[in-house]
Design an enzyme around this catalytic site. Structure first.
Site, PDB file in Angstrom:
ATOM      1  N   ASP A  12       0.818  -1.212   0.000  1.00 32.08           N
ATOM      2  CA  ASP A  12       0.000   0.000   0.000  1.00 32.08           C
ATOM      3  C   ASP A  12       0.856   1.269   0.000  1.00 32.08           C
ATOM      4  O   ASP A  12       1.947   1.282   0.576  1.00 32.08           O
ATOM      5  CB  ASP A  12      -0.909  -0.018   1.244  1.00 32.08           C
ATOM      6  CG  ASP A  12      -2.015   1.012   1.152  1.00 32.08           C
ATOM      7  OD1 ASP A  12      -2.318   1.474   0.035  1.00 32.08           O
ATOM      8  OD2 ASP A  12      -2.574   1.361   2.207  1.00 32.08           O
ATOM      9  N   GLY A  13       0.341   2.292  -0.635  1.00 30.76           N
ATOM     10  CA  GLY A  13       0.982   3.612  -0.554  1.00 30.76           C
ATOM     11  C   GLY A  13       1.548   4.156  -1.850  1.00 30.76           C
ATOM     12  O   GLY A  13       2.134   5.244  -1.854  1.00 30.76           O
ATOM     13  N   GLY A  15       0.002   5.379  -4.509  1.00 30.20           N
ATOM     14  CA  GLY A  15      -0.684   6.599  -4.949  1.00 30.20           C
ATOM     15  C   GLY A  15      -0.184   7.806  -4.168  1.00 30.20           C
ATOM     16  O   GLY A  15       0.185   8.840  -4.741  1.00 30.20           O
ATOM     17  N   ARG A  16      -0.148   7.653  -2.829  1.00 33.00           N
ATOM     18  CA  ARG A  16       0.320   8.762  -1.976  1.00 33.00           C
ATOM     19  C   ARG A  16       1.772   9.106  -2.280  1.00 33.00           C
ATOM     20  O   ARG A  16       2.160  10.264  -2.311  1.00 33.00           O
ATOM     21  CB  ARG A  16       0.182   8.368  -0.486  1.00 33.00           C
ATOM     22  CG  ARG A  16      -1.219   8.603   0.068  1.00 33.00           C
ATOM     23  CD  ARG A  16      -1.359   7.973   1.427  1.00 33.00           C
ATOM     24  NE  ARG A  16      -1.481   6.527   1.328  1.00 33.00           N
ATOM     25  CZ  ARG A  16      -1.218   5.686   2.316  1.00 33.00           C
ATOM     26  NH1 ARG A  16      -0.811   6.140   3.480  1.00 33.00           N
ATOM     27  NH2 ARG A  16      -1.385   4.383   2.141  1.00 33.00           N
ATOM     28  N   TRP A  17       2.584   8.105  -2.538  1.00 30.44           N
ATOM     29  CA  TRP A  17       3.999   8.349  -2.840  1.00 30.44           C
ATOM     30  C   TRP A  17       4.121   9.236  -4.075  1.00 30.44           C
ATOM     31  O   TRP A  17       4.880  10.206  -4.090  1.00 30.44           O
ATOM     32  CB  TRP A  17       4.719   7.011  -3.056  1.00 30.44           C
ATOM     33  CG  TRP A  17       6.210   7.116  -3.144  1.00 30.44           C
ATOM     34  CD1 TRP A  17       7.088   7.019  -2.116  1.00 30.44           C
ATOM     35  CD2 TRP A  17       6.990   7.335  -4.337  1.00 30.44           C
ATOM     36  NE1 TRP A  17       8.380   7.163  -2.580  1.00 30.44           N
ATOM     37  CE2 TRP A  17       8.350   7.357  -3.937  1.00 30.44           C
ATOM     38  CE3 TRP A  17       6.677   7.509  -5.680  1.00 30.44           C
ATOM     39  CZ2 TRP A  17       9.388   7.546  -4.845  1.00 30.44           C
ATOM     40  CZ3 TRP A  17       7.715   7.703  -6.580  1.00 30.44           C
ATOM     41  CH2 TRP A  17       9.054   7.726  -6.154  1.00 30.44           C
ATOM     42  N   HIS A  29       2.794   3.990  -8.836  1.00 31.78           N
ATOM     43  CA  HIS A  29       2.663   2.558  -9.175  1.00 31.78           C
ATOM     44  C   HIS A  29       3.908   2.071  -9.920  1.00 31.78           C
ATOM     45  O   HIS A  29       4.397   0.970  -9.685  1.00 31.78           O
ATOM     46  CB  HIS A  29       1.417   2.323 -10.029  1.00 31.78           C
ATOM     47  CG  HIS A  29       0.131   2.524  -9.274  1.00 31.78           C
ATOM     48  ND1 HIS A  29      -0.121   1.926  -8.059  1.00 31.78           N
ATOM     49  CD2 HIS A  29      -0.977   3.267  -9.553  1.00 31.78           C
ATOM     50  CE1 HIS A  29      -1.325   2.277  -7.620  1.00 31.78           C
ATOM     51  NE2 HIS A  29      -1.857   3.111  -8.517  1.00 31.78           N
ATOM     52  N   GLU A  59     -12.266  -4.698  -5.152  1.00 29.36           N
ATOM     53  CA  GLU A  59     -12.756  -3.337  -4.884  1.00 29.36           C
ATOM     54  C   GLU A  59     -12.009  -2.284  -5.720  1.00 29.36           C
ATOM     55  O   GLU A  59     -12.503  -1.170  -5.911  1.00 29.36           O
ATOM     56  CB  GLU A  59     -12.600  -2.990  -3.391  1.00 29.36           C
ATOM     57  CG  GLU A  59     -13.543  -3.747  -2.450  1.00 29.36           C
ATOM     58  CD  GLU A  59     -13.146  -5.209  -2.227  1.00 29.36           C
ATOM     59  OE1 GLU A  59     -11.938  -5.527  -2.317  1.00 29.36           O
ATOM     60  OE2 GLU A  59     -14.053  -6.024  -1.993  1.00 29.36           O
ATOM     61  N   LEU A 122      10.972 -20.427  -5.790  1.00 27.12           N
ATOM     62  CA  LEU A 122      10.054 -19.486  -5.111  1.00 27.12           C
ATOM     63  C   LEU A 122       8.768 -19.459  -5.923  1.00 27.12           C
ATOM     64  O   LEU A 122       8.810 -19.414  -7.147  1.00 27.12           O
ATOM     65  CB  LEU A 122      10.668 -18.076  -5.092  1.00 27.12           C
ATOM     66  CG  LEU A 122       9.715 -16.927  -4.716  1.00 27.12           C
ATOM     67  CD1 LEU A 122       9.354 -16.979  -3.233  1.00 27.12           C
ATOM     68  CD2 LEU A 122      10.349 -15.559  -5.018  1.00 27.12           C
TER      69      LEU A 122
HETATM   70  C1  FPP Z   1      -1.927   0.126  -3.329  1.00 32.26           C
HETATM   71  O1  FPP Z   1      -1.486   1.457  -3.247  1.00 32.26           O
HETATM   72  C2  FPP Z   1      -1.350  -0.504  -4.487  1.00 32.26           C
HETATM   73  C3  FPP Z   1      -2.061  -1.057  -5.513  1.00 32.26           C
HETATM   74  C4  FPP Z   1      -3.533  -1.057  -5.563  1.00 32.26           C
HETATM   75  C5  FPP Z   1      -1.384  -1.649  -6.657  1.00 32.26           C
HETATM   76  C6  FPP Z   1      -0.135  -2.410  -6.369  1.00 32.26           C
HETATM   77  C7  FPP Z   1       0.699  -2.372  -7.597  1.00 32.26           C
HETATM   78  C8  FPP Z   1       2.040  -2.319  -7.635  1.00 32.26           C
HETATM   79  C9  FPP Z   1       2.888  -2.445  -6.439  1.00 32.26           C
HETATM   80  C10 FPP Z   1       2.768  -2.106  -8.911  1.00 32.26           C
HETATM   81  C11 FPP Z   1       2.398  -3.036  -9.958  1.00 32.26           C
HETATM   82  C12 FPP Z   1       2.686  -4.420  -9.608  1.00 32.26           C
HETATM   83  C13 FPP Z   1       2.719  -5.384 -10.517  1.00 32.26           C
HETATM   84  C14 FPP Z   1       3.049  -6.769 -10.110  1.00 32.26           C
HETATM   85  C15 FPP Z   1       2.480  -5.091 -11.929  1.00 32.26           C
HETATM   86  P1  FPP Z   1      -2.534   2.616  -3.382  1.00 32.26           P
HETATM   87  O2  FPP Z   1      -2.631   2.997  -4.801  1.00 32.26           O
HETATM   88  O3  FPP Z   1      -3.838   2.204  -2.753  1.00 32.26           O
HETATM   89  O4  FPP Z   1      -1.848   3.752  -2.544  1.00 32.26           O
HETATM   90  P2  FPP Z   1      -2.555   4.873  -1.672  1.00 32.26           P
HETATM   91  O5  FPP Z   1      -3.038   4.203  -0.417  1.00 32.26           O
HETATM   92  O6  FPP Z   1      -1.440   5.811  -1.419  1.00 32.26           O
HETATM   93  O7  FPP Z   1      -3.665   5.451  -2.498  1.00 32.26           O
END
Ligand code: FPP
Length: 224
Positions: A12-13, A15-17, A29, A59, A122
């Site tokens: 998680d995080g 988007g905020r990053w 992402h 979701e 793995l």
């Molecule tokens: C949550 O952060 C992250 C996701 C919903 C997507 C995870 C995807 C990746 C790590 C990159 C792509 C991975 C692959 C394997 C292609 P968020 O967007 O909810 O962050 P926020 O809480 O800051 O909004």
């Protein structure tokens, strides 16, 4: 010392990053994918057998179309460019969740699973279009249809994670303390580590710190 077979991660995080840096959520992402690659490598080094990554929940379809499309294009590029390398490294790739994407991506996911099916170093379980409640409901419906007993063994054996030991560790980055419909059944006895850092900032050192902490944890499984 506790052996570590299976690590599950809520990444998680992103988007905020991205927005913290004055850039887009999608930029976050893209950076998050680099962390995925680091953690895969570090898991191999640590001889972990299963790594389950929450990449897209049922979701997450509620997000803006441009973000959804970007996430799937990242995944498409990643697999197109890296699956042969992962195969050479003896890494197995499995999707957990309902594979209902566009034709091209579905084909690529199936190809990646087939190519790496026999690998044993793995196993990466990528949770995509994944929701734990619907996974459990599907398992129970299947058991009913087959006229089997509804018990722990039969539920476990009809989840996407059949034949995979339950996670020893769950890590959630991004400073939020919730499970977000992830592996609700499988996490019953896992040790949970909440990490303040946003996923793109999470690195090998942070990961190893958690693995070391886990090794020292006394696991009771309900006993004393
Ligand atoms: C949550 O952060 C992250 C996701 C919903 C997507 C995870 C995807 C990746 C790590 C990159 C792509 C991975 C692959 C394997 C292609 P968020 O967007 O909810 O962050 P926020 O809480 O800051 O909004």
């Amino acid at each position: 010392m506790n052996p570590i077979k299976h690590v599950a991660i809520i990444m998680d995080g992103n988007g905020r990053w991205g927005t913290n840096k004055g850039k887009s959520r999608n930029y976050g992402h893209k950076q998050g994918l680099k962390t995925v690659e680091k953690i895969i490598k570090e898991s191999v080094k640590n001889k972990i057998k299963y790594l389950t990554l929450y990449a897209f929940s049922t979701e997450n379809w509620k997000r803006p179309k441009n973000e959804i499309n970007y996430l799937f294009s990242l995944l498409d590029n990643f697999l197109s460019n890296k699956i042969r390398e992962l195969h050479q490294e003896k890494i197995k790739f499995l999707v957990i969740g309902k594979k209902r994407f566009n034709k091209k991506l579905n084909k690529l996911l199936n190809y990646s699973e087939k190519l790496t099916y026999k690998n044993k170093r793995l196993q990466i379980n990528l949770a995509l279009n994944y929701g734990s409640k619907s996974e459990i409901i599907d398992a129970i419906n299947f058991i009913k249809k087959k006229n089997l007993k509804i018990n722990e063994k039969n539920v476990s054996e009809n989840l996407y994670t059949k034949n995979i030991p339950d996670p020893d560790i769950l890590i959630r980055t991004g400073d939020r303390k919730r499970l977000s419909n992830f592996l609700l059944w499988q996490l019953a006895y896992s040790e949970i580590f909440f990490e303040k850092k946003l996923w793109p900032d999470f690195n090998e050192r942070d990961y190893n710190k958690i693995l070391e902490l886990f090794k020292k944890t006394k696991r009771n499984f309900g006993k004393i």
